[in-house]
Scaffold this active site. Sequence first.
Site, mmCIF file in Angstrom:
data_model
loop_
_atom_site.group_PDB
_atom_site.id
_atom_site.type_symbol
_atom_site.label_atom_id
_atom_site.label_comp_id
_atom_site.label_asym_id
_atom_site.label_seq_id
_atom_site.Cartn_x
_atom_site.Cartn_y
_atom_site.Cartn_z
ATOM 1 N N ALA A 7 61.166 -74.470 61.591
ATOM 2 C CA ALA A 7 61.758 -73.663 62.625
ATOM 3 C C ALA A 7 61.507 -74.343 64.072
ATOM 4 C CB ALA A 7 61.294 -72.298 62.824
ATOM 5 N N GLU A 8 60.664 -75.041 64.322
ATOM 6 C CA GLU A 8 60.312 -75.748 65.487
ATOM 7 C C GLU A 8 60.821 -76.903 65.994
ATOM 8 O OE1 GLU A 8 58.401 -74.470 68.009
ATOM 9 O OE2 GLU A 8 57.133 -73.273 67.356
ATOM 10 N N SER A 9 61.159 -77.796 64.724
ATOM 11 C CA SER A 9 61.727 -79.145 65.168
ATOM 12 C C SER A 9 62.785 -79.631 64.036
ATOM 13 C CB SER A 9 60.821 -79.910 65.398
ATOM 14 O OG SER A 9 59.886 -80.278 64.245
#
Length: 204
Positions: free
Chosen positions: A67-69
């Site tokens: 989800a972040e990167s």
Amino acid sequence: MKTRKSIAQLVATVVLLGVSVSSFAGSCDQQQAAILLQKAAAYNEAITSSAVRYRLNPALIKAIITAESCFRNDARSNKGAAGLMQLIPATARRFGVSDRYDPAENIEGGARYLRWLLNRYGGSVPHAVAAYNAGEGWVDQYGAAVPFQETAVYTRRVFNAYNKLTGNERRPVQAKPMLVVARPVAPAAAPVKDVRWQWDEYGH
């Protein structure tokens, strides 16, 4: 006419450059589990090491990274978050990360922060995930249902990836009823001798 066109192009370029990394990672959780696992393969050693050290499910760490990167180590958001687990400078300093673009350091810091959040919220993964995105203050006030669309979308992406990575795609994720005690708890840094995973609210 040319001037207007040039201005329009300039504005479009600025807008594009201002898009956060999380928007580029936005559809990553929609990919098949096999593809997510392939993306994670280069970082498996660091993920497993941090998972053991902080008693975390490695699939949860991978879901946060998804989800972040989307497993882009060079990722940087327009808010200054950087690396696989998108640590802002303050969080990096807080959890001992000197180089946010070093994959092992970034994962170590992100995992340590995640464990700290789980300790703070009595082992509730939904609370910890919401706080990873929105910050502890908002979760202390609202619980896991932080009233921001960004956090709601982020949480959905994390658990979509998590359920794919654990083979539980049909399993709903619910926050445990709990009384939040807003007090700092030191992360458990000692390695777990028993390698049978002990997952907070997800059981074995």
